[in-house]
Design a protein around this motif. Structure first.
Motif, PDB file in Angstrom:
ATOM      1  N   LEU A 179       7.103  10.982   9.638  1.00 55.49           N
ATOM      2  CA  LEU A 179       5.693  10.442   9.111  1.00 55.49           C
ATOM      3  C   LEU A 179       5.157  10.245   8.404  1.00 55.49           C
ATOM      4  N   CYS A 180       4.643   9.079   8.233  1.00 64.08           N
ATOM      5  CA  CYS A 180       4.167   9.114   6.445  1.00 64.08           C
ATOM      6  C   CYS A 180       2.489   8.171   6.117  1.00 64.08           C
ATOM      7  N   ASN A 181       1.789   9.126   5.606  1.00 63.08           N
ATOM      8  CA  ASN A 181       1.070   8.042   5.037  1.00 63.08           C
ATOM      9  C   ASN A 181       0.700   7.497   3.501  1.00 63.08           C
ATOM     10  N   ALA A 182       1.635   6.256   3.907  1.00 60.68           N
ATOM     11  CA  ALA A 182       2.395   5.496   2.472  1.00 60.68           C
ATOM     12  C   ALA A 182       1.389   3.775   2.460  1.00 60.68           C
ATOM     13  N   GLY A 183       0.183   3.485   2.804  1.00 54.46           N
ATOM     14  CA  GLY A 183      -0.351   2.384   2.777  1.00 54.46           C
ATOM     15  C   GLY A 183      -1.200   2.076   1.565  1.00 54.46           C
ATOM     16  N   ALA A 184      -1.156   3.574   1.177  1.00 59.06           N
ATOM     17  CA  ALA A 184      -2.396   3.100  -0.544  1.00 59.06           C
ATOM     18  C   ALA A 184      -1.671   2.569  -1.144  1.00 59.06           C
ATOM     19  N   ARG A 185      -1.209   2.259  -2.059  1.00 60.78           N
ATOM     20  CA  ARG A 185       0.519   1.725  -3.005  1.00 60.78           C
ATOM     21  C   ARG A 185       0.706   0.181  -2.501  1.00 60.78           C
ATOM     22  N   LEU A 186       0.831  -0.796  -2.762  1.00 61.59           N
ATOM     23  CA  LEU A 186       1.021  -1.744  -2.659  1.00 61.59           C
ATOM     24  C   LEU A 186       1.448  -2.187  -3.645  1.00 61.59           C
ATOM     25  N   VAL A 187       2.781  -3.295  -3.894  1.00 64.41           N
ATOM     26  CA  VAL A 187       3.612  -3.886  -5.249  1.00 64.41           C
ATOM     27  C   VAL A 187       2.812  -5.549  -4.499  1.00 64.41           C
ATOM     28  N   LEU A 188       1.712  -5.640  -5.965  1.00 64.94           N
ATOM     29  CA  LEU A 188       1.097  -7.230  -5.460  1.00 64.94           C
ATOM     30  C   LEU A 188       1.362  -8.358  -6.808  1.00 64.94           C
ATOM     31  N   ALA A 189       2.249  -8.047  -7.263  1.00 63.26           N
ATOM     32  CA  ALA A 189       3.011  -8.022  -9.137  1.00 63.26           C
ATOM     33  C   ALA A 189       3.898  -8.634  -8.603  1.00 63.26           C
ATOM     34  N   PRO A 190       3.622 -10.350  -8.806  1.00 68.32           N
ATOM     35  CA  PRO A 190       5.219 -11.093  -8.720  1.00 68.32           C
ATOM     36  C   PRO A 190       5.378 -10.730  -9.525  1.00 68.32           C
ATOM     37  N   ASP A 191       5.843 -10.742 -10.662  1.00 70.61           N
ATOM     38  CA  ASP A 191       6.848 -10.022 -11.414  1.00 70.61           C
ATOM     39  C   ASP A 191       7.324  -8.422 -11.390  1.00 70.61           C
ATOM     40  N   TRP A 192       7.175  -7.634 -10.399  1.00 68.69           N
ATOM     41  CA  TRP A 192       7.067  -6.279 -10.788  1.00 68.69           C
ATOM     42  C   TRP A 192       8.670  -5.813 -11.010  1.00 68.69           C
ATOM     43  N   GLU A 193       8.890  -5.368 -12.080  1.00 70.24           N
ATOM     44  CA  GLU A 193       9.799  -4.939 -12.178  1.00 70.24           C
ATOM     45  C   GLU A 193      10.566  -3.350 -11.769  1.00 70.24           C
ATOM     46  N   PRO A 194      11.707  -3.306 -11.790  1.00 73.54           N
ATOM     47  CA  PRO A 194      11.757  -1.606 -10.142  1.00 73.54           C
ATOM     48  C   PRO A 194      11.703  -0.976 -11.509  1.00 73.54           C
ATOM     49  N   VAL A 195      10.809   0.295 -11.259  1.00 75.91           N
ATOM     50  CA  VAL A 195      10.888   1.099 -11.438  1.00 75.91           C
ATOM     51  C   VAL A 195      12.176   2.496 -11.200  1.00 75.91           C
ATOM     52  N   ASP A 196      13.016   2.413 -12.245  1.00 76.47           N
ATOM     53  CA  ASP A 196      14.556   3.571 -12.167  1.00 76.47           C
ATOM     54  C   ASP A 196      13.811   5.101 -13.017  1.00 76.47           C
TER      55      ASP A 196
END
Length: 319
Positions: free
Chosen positions: A266-283
Motif C-alpha cells: 500500500l503506497c502513497n506515491a503520487g506526490a513525486r512526478l518525473v516531468l523532465a524529458p531529459d531525466w537522468e537516473p538517480v543511482d
C-alpha cells in the motif's frame, strides 16, 4: 517514447482463490466484476478500465500476465514489431474481459506480458454509480479503499537485461537504480508515464527466473497508510514491514501478504512526478542503501528473501 500508455492490469496466481478474493475485496476494498475460467476479476474504484486484478486459481502463488495498454493502434503496431525483433513474442490472443486483441511476449526472465489497445471503459451499475461524473465508480467505503493499481516489482535473474527490454523495446524511462560496489545493477525503477515508476526489477537472490517481489496499490494520503495498518491487525492480515518511507522514490509504504503469500504494498506515491524529458537516473550506492529507509528503518531480511512462487531454501545462492 510514451507509446505504452500505462500499466493496465495484473494477473496474480493463488492456490487459495476464495481466500485471496476475500482479501482483495474485504481488506483492499476492490469490487468483483466477473468470474470465469477459474479466475476472479476485480477493480479498484478509480481505475477507468474494467479490470485491475485477475486472480487465477493455480497450484502455487506468483504473477501471471502483466497487461499494458498501448497509446494508440499505431503505437501498438510499432511496439509489436519491436517486440518481434527481440524474438520474445508469442503472438496474438483474445484479451481479458474488457480488452481487445492482445499481443503476448516475455521479458528475458520469462515473465509474461500482454500489450493491447482496444479497451471497454467501465460503466458502473446503478448501485455503484459515483456522484461525480469524472470518477469511474463510487467510493466503496470498505477496507483500505485503494484508489488504483500503482506499480509492479518483479524479481529478476538479470536486472539489466530485463530493464533494457522495457527501455529499448517499450520506451520506458529509467528513473532510479541501485548500483553495487562491483558496478552491477541490483535494482532498477522504470516508468511509462510521468509517475516515478510503473515497473521495477530487483535481483532474485535465488537465481530463479519469473518470480514476483510485490504489486502495489495507491491510496490517497499518508494517513491512509496508517489506517491500512490498523485495518490489517483487525482483519488478521500479516504485516511484513512499515508503515514507513522509502528512500528510493520517497514512497510512504506498508507491506502485507495476501493469503497465497503474494506481497502487496500500500503506497502513497503520487506526490513525486518525473516531468523532465531529459531525466537522468538517480543511482544509489551500496553504502547508501545500507543506511536503510528514509527515516532510518532497516530493511528487514524477508524483503530480500521472500518472493512468489516460493523456492526451496536449498536453492538460495550466496548474496
Amino acid at each position: 517514447m510514451h507509446e505504452v500508455a500505462h500499466l493496465a492490469h495484473l494477473e496474480l496466481r493463488t492456490p487459495v482463490l476464495d481466500e485471496s478474493a476475500a482479501f482483495f475485496t474485504d481488506y483492499l476494498g476492490l469490487t468483483v466484476t466477473d468470474e470465469a475460467g477459474g479466475s476472479v476479476f476485480l477493480r479498484a474504484f478509480d481505475d477507468y478500465e474494467q479490470t485491475t486484478i485477475k486472480l487465477t486459481a493455480h497450484e502455487t502463488s506468483g504473477i501471471g500476465r502483466t497487461s499494458l495498454r498501448a497509446a494508440s493502434p499505431e503505437a501498438l503496431t510499432r511496439r509489436v514489431a519491436a517486440i518481434e525483433a527481440t524474438g520474445r513474442g508469442r503472438g496474438w490472443v483474445d484479451g481479458d474481459p474488457g480488452t481487445g486483441p492482445t499481443y503476448l511476449f516475455t521479458d528475458p526472465d520469462g515473465h509474461e506480458f500482454g500489450l493491447y489497445y482496444e479497451s471497454r471503459w467501465y460503466r458502473a451499475p446503478a448501485e455503484l454509480a459515483p456522484s461525480l461524473k469524472n470518477q469511474a465508480q463510487a467510493y466503496p467505503a470498505r477496507g483500505v479503499c485503494v484508489r488504483r493499481l500503482d506499480h509492479v516489482n518483479y524479481l529478476g535473474v538479470d536486472v539489466v537485461a530485463n530493464r533494457d527490454q522495457l527501455r529499448d523495446t517499450l520506451g520506458a524511462m529509467v528513473t532510479e537504480q541501485i548500483v553495487l560496489d562491483d558496478s552491477s545493477i541490483a535494482g532498477s525503477w522504470t516508468t511509462f508515464t510521468n509517475k516515478g515508476y510503473d515497473a521495477v526489477y530487483t535481483r532474485d537472490r535465488t537465481g530463479t527466473p519469473g518470480r514476483l517481489h510485490h504489486i502495489a496499490f495507491a491510496v490517497d494520503s499518508r494517513a491512509d497508510i496508517l489506517r491500512a495498518a490498523d485495518i490489517a491487525i483487525d482483519q488478521g492480515v500479516f504485516i511484513e514491514t512499515g508503515p514507513h518511507k522509502h528512500a528510493i522514490q520517497q514512497t510512504v509504504f506498508l507491506y502485507v501478504y495476501e493469503p497465497a503469500g503474494n506481497r502487496i504494498e500500500l503506497c502513497n506515491a503520487g506526490a513525486r512526478l518525473v516531468l523532465a524529458p531529459d531525466w537522468e537516473p538517480v543511482d544509489w550506492t551500496e553504502a547508501e542503501r545500507a543506511k536503510g529507509q528514509a527515516w532510518g528503518l532497516q530493511t528487514i531480511e524477508s524483503f530480500h528473501t521472500h518472493g512468489t512462487p516460493p523456492v526451496a531454501e536449498t536453492t538460495v545462492a550466496t548474496p
